[in-house]
Design a protein around this motif. Structure first.
Motif, PDB file in Angstrom:
ATOM      1  N   ARG A 197      -7.264   5.942  -5.557  1.00  0.00           N
ATOM      2  CA  ARG A 197      -8.384   6.473  -5.543  1.00  0.00           C
ATOM      3  C   ARG A 197      -7.276   8.073  -5.598  1.00  0.00           C
ATOM      4  O   ARG A 197      -6.229   8.410  -4.276  1.00  0.00           O
ATOM      5  N   ILE A 198      -7.608   8.962  -6.026  1.00  0.00           N
ATOM      6  CA  ILE A 198      -6.700  10.505  -5.959  1.00  0.00           C
ATOM      7  C   ILE A 198      -8.100  11.514  -6.141  1.00  0.00           C
ATOM      8  O   ILE A 198      -8.614  11.319  -6.830  1.00  0.00           O
ATOM      9  N   ASP A 199      -7.519  12.258  -5.076  1.00  0.00           N
ATOM     10  CA  ASP A 199      -8.566  13.116  -4.998  1.00  0.00           C
ATOM     11  C   ASP A 199      -8.059  14.093  -5.094  1.00  0.00           C
ATOM     12  O   ASP A 199      -6.845  15.096  -4.138  1.00  0.00           O
ATOM     13  N   GLY A 200      -8.482  14.815  -6.382  1.00  0.00           N
ATOM     14  CA  GLY A 200      -7.632  16.503  -5.967  1.00  0.00           C
ATOM     15  C   GLY A 200      -8.813  17.600  -5.961  1.00  0.00           C
ATOM     16  O   GLY A 200     -10.401  17.333  -5.871  1.00  0.00           O
ATOM     17  N   PRO A 201      -8.737  18.796  -6.403  1.00  0.00           N
ATOM     18  CA  PRO A 201      -9.595  19.784  -6.063  1.00  0.00           C
ATOM     19  C   PRO A 201     -10.712  20.058  -7.216  1.00  0.00           C
ATOM     20  O   PRO A 201     -12.021  20.450  -7.030  1.00  0.00           O
ATOM     21  N   ASP A 202     -10.333  19.676  -8.682  1.00  0.00           N
ATOM     22  CA  ASP A 202     -11.594  19.105  -9.718  1.00  0.00           C
ATOM     23  C   ASP A 202     -11.752  17.984 -10.199  1.00  0.00           C
ATOM     24  O   ASP A 202     -12.898  17.482 -10.111  1.00  0.00           O
TER      25      ASP A 202
ATOM     26  N   ILE B   9       6.032  19.744  -6.925  1.00  0.00           N
ATOM     27  CA  ILE B   9       4.598  19.236  -6.365  1.00  0.00           C
ATOM     28  C   ILE B   9       5.648  18.233  -5.142  1.00  0.00           C
ATOM     29  O   ILE B   9       6.760  17.735  -5.045  1.00  0.00           O
ATOM     30  N   TRP B  10       5.128  17.970  -4.038  1.00  0.00           N
ATOM     31  CA  TRP B  10       5.485  18.118  -2.904  1.00  0.00           C
ATOM     32  C   TRP B  10       4.795  17.011  -1.615  1.00  0.00           C
ATOM     33  O   TRP B  10       4.068  17.592  -1.894  1.00  0.00           O
ATOM     34  N   ALA B  11       5.418  16.045  -1.106  1.00  0.00           N
ATOM     35  CA  ALA B  11       5.158  15.329  -0.877  1.00  0.00           C
ATOM     36  C   ALA B  11       4.764  15.276   0.634  1.00  0.00           C
ATOM     37  O   ALA B  11       5.357  15.004   1.750  1.00  0.00           O
ATOM     38  N   ASP B  12       4.017  15.752   1.371  1.00  0.00           N
ATOM     39  CA  ASP B  12       4.023  16.411   2.742  1.00  0.00           C
ATOM     40  C   ASP B  12       3.617  15.128   3.643  1.00  0.00           C
ATOM     41  O   ASP B  12       4.406  15.018   4.440  1.00  0.00           O
TER      42      ASP B  12
ATOM     43  N   GLY C 202       0.787  -1.654   0.128  1.00  0.00           N
ATOM     44  CA  GLY C 202      -0.062  -0.603  -0.042  1.00  0.00           C
ATOM     45  C   GLY C 202       0.814   0.882  -0.090  1.00  0.00           C
ATOM     46  O   GLY C 202       1.947   1.278   0.430  1.00  0.00           O
ATOM     47  N   LEU C 203       0.523   2.378  -0.734  1.00  0.00           N
ATOM     48  CA  LEU C 203       1.025   3.586  -0.211  1.00  0.00           C
ATOM     49  C   LEU C 203       0.368   4.715  -0.426  1.00  0.00           C
ATOM     50  O   LEU C 203      -0.754   4.884  -1.163  1.00  0.00           O
ATOM     51  N   LYS C 204      -0.042   5.283   0.867  1.00  0.00           N
ATOM     52  CA  LYS C 204      -0.588   6.767   1.180  1.00  0.00           C
ATOM     53  C   LYS C 204       0.208   8.198   0.860  1.00  0.00           C
ATOM     54  O   LYS C 204       1.426   8.211   1.008  1.00  0.00           O
ATOM     55  N   ALA C 205      -0.190   9.281   0.824  1.00  0.00           N
ATOM     56  CA  ALA C 205       0.445  10.151   0.634  1.00  0.00           C
ATOM     57  C   ALA C 205      -0.356  11.781   0.346  1.00  0.00           C
ATOM     58  O   ALA C 205      -1.487  11.346   0.113  1.00  0.00           O
ATOM     59  N   THR C 206       0.486  12.959   0.440  1.00  0.00           N
ATOM     60  CA  THR C 206      -0.519  14.079   0.461  1.00  0.00           C
ATOM     61  C   THR C 206      -0.193  14.663  -0.127  1.00  0.00           C
ATOM     62  O   THR C 206       1.730  15.272   0.153  1.00  0.00           O
ATOM     63  N   LEU C 207      -0.011  15.738  -1.520  1.00  0.00           N
ATOM     64  CA  LEU C 207       0.497  16.116  -1.984  1.00  0.00           C
ATOM     65  C   LEU C 207       0.104  17.670  -2.458  1.00  0.00           C
ATOM     66  O   LEU C 207      -1.256  18.224  -2.391  1.00  0.00           O
ATOM     67  N   ALA C 208       1.143  18.202  -2.453  1.00  0.00           N
ATOM     68  CA  ALA C 208       0.736  19.557  -2.242  1.00  0.00           C
ATOM     69  C   ALA C 208       1.509  20.483  -3.946  1.00  0.00           C
ATOM     70  O   ALA C 208       2.505  19.712  -4.289  1.00  0.00           O
TER      71      ALA C 208
END
Length: 304
Positions: free
Chosen positions: A67-72, A181-184, A39-45
């Protein structure tokens, strides 16, 4: 113990193959770690220089779970069904998830640097990867790797966390503008994420769009076809052939489309062409019903 030995051997095989291809050790180590993860999880800015910041969250699981959840947009696959939700129109489309769906959906910005989770051959993601040095970025010591993407045109610099061995960030261009693009937050998991994380629940008031409907189609209907059949090659970031199919404005203003005249639109010609000129390249030809839907949309004046 036996499973550990298998994982070590698999990782070593990835690294050995990548070394043969001349890819940077830091990048191939990253690819090996993701290949072995369940599994892999991340929050990207996603920060466009001189512009705003957009936030994305993604979760990957095997086989083919994402599952990729973005603003649009929200993209979800449970391995059987791919769902794409357009948040602007609150409409969604669903199609059958194939063997390459996860690779296709993760091969463009902002998540392509982590597509190695699904793509076991690093050489299919990047053509070259050259390690250029180390630096401290946002408090993290990273190896810098300049990459040329598999398309032979797109370039970027990836930043591999020296401590974890995983890519933490990317410097690239988005729609011609410099961006980072940075993975917080990013973490690999030894067990697959719970299946409930890949279950799609339609938001209140959302409408399901049938991609094959030719009855006075709107942008939502046509967009559903483009999202499922034409990405990531014609995303806003990659825009192969200078064609971006991700938004109404980019399509309606394109030289490939002549409003009210599908017979004179290059888009319709390439969808119906024979041989190497046909789009989408390397995939099955669009069903006749979907080509008719796109043509009807153009002939109908590009309804929104």
């Amino acid at each position: 113990m036996k499973r550990s030995m298998i994982l070590i051997a698999a990782s070593a095989a990835v690294l050995a193959f990548a070394v043969q291809q001349g890819l940077a050790p830091a990048f191939t180590k990253h690819a090996g770690i993701l290949k072995d993860a369940a599994g892999l999880k991340a929050t990207l800015a996603v920060n466009v220089i001189g512009g705003g910041t957009a936030m994305y969250n993604f979760t990957f699981g095997k086989p083919g779970l994402l599952r990729i959840d973005g603003p649009d947009q929200l993209v979800v696959s449970d391995g059987k069904t791919l769902t794409v939700l357009d948040k602007k129109t609150n409409s969604y489309t669903q199609s059958e998830a194939g063997d390459t769906t996860a690779i296709d959906q993760t091969s463009s910005e902002p998540v392509w640097a982590w597509a190695s989770f699904f793509q076991t051959d690093p050489a299919k993601l990047v053509k070259t990867a050259v390690q250029t040095g180390q630096r401290s970025l946002r408090g993290v010591k990273v190896d810098m790797v300049d990459v040329l993407m598999a398309d032979g045109k797109t370039t970027a610099t990836v930043y591999v966390d020296v401590k974890s061995g995983i890519v933490r960030g990317i410097s690239t261009k988005l729609k011609g503008q410099d961006a980072i693009i940075w993975a917080d937050n990013i973490q690999t998991e030894g067990t697959a994420p719970d299946a409930s994380e890949f279950t799609f629940t339609a938001p209140a008031g959302a409408t399901k769009v049938e991609a094959g409907s030719t009855s006075d189609p709107t942008w939502s209907t046509v967009s559903a076809i483009f999202n499922s059949k034409c990405m990531p090659c014609h995303s806003a970031e990659r825009h192969s052939g200078q064609l971006d199919l991700t938004s109404y404005d980019s399509v309606s203003s394109s030289r490939y489309v002549v409003k009210g005249e599908s017979s004179n639109s290059i888009l319709i010609r390439v969808l119906s062409a024979a041989g190497r000129g046909r789009m989408p390249q390397g995939r099955a030809e669009l069903p006749e019903s979907e080509k008719q839907t796109i043509a009807a949309w153009i002939d109908g004046g590009l309804r929104q």
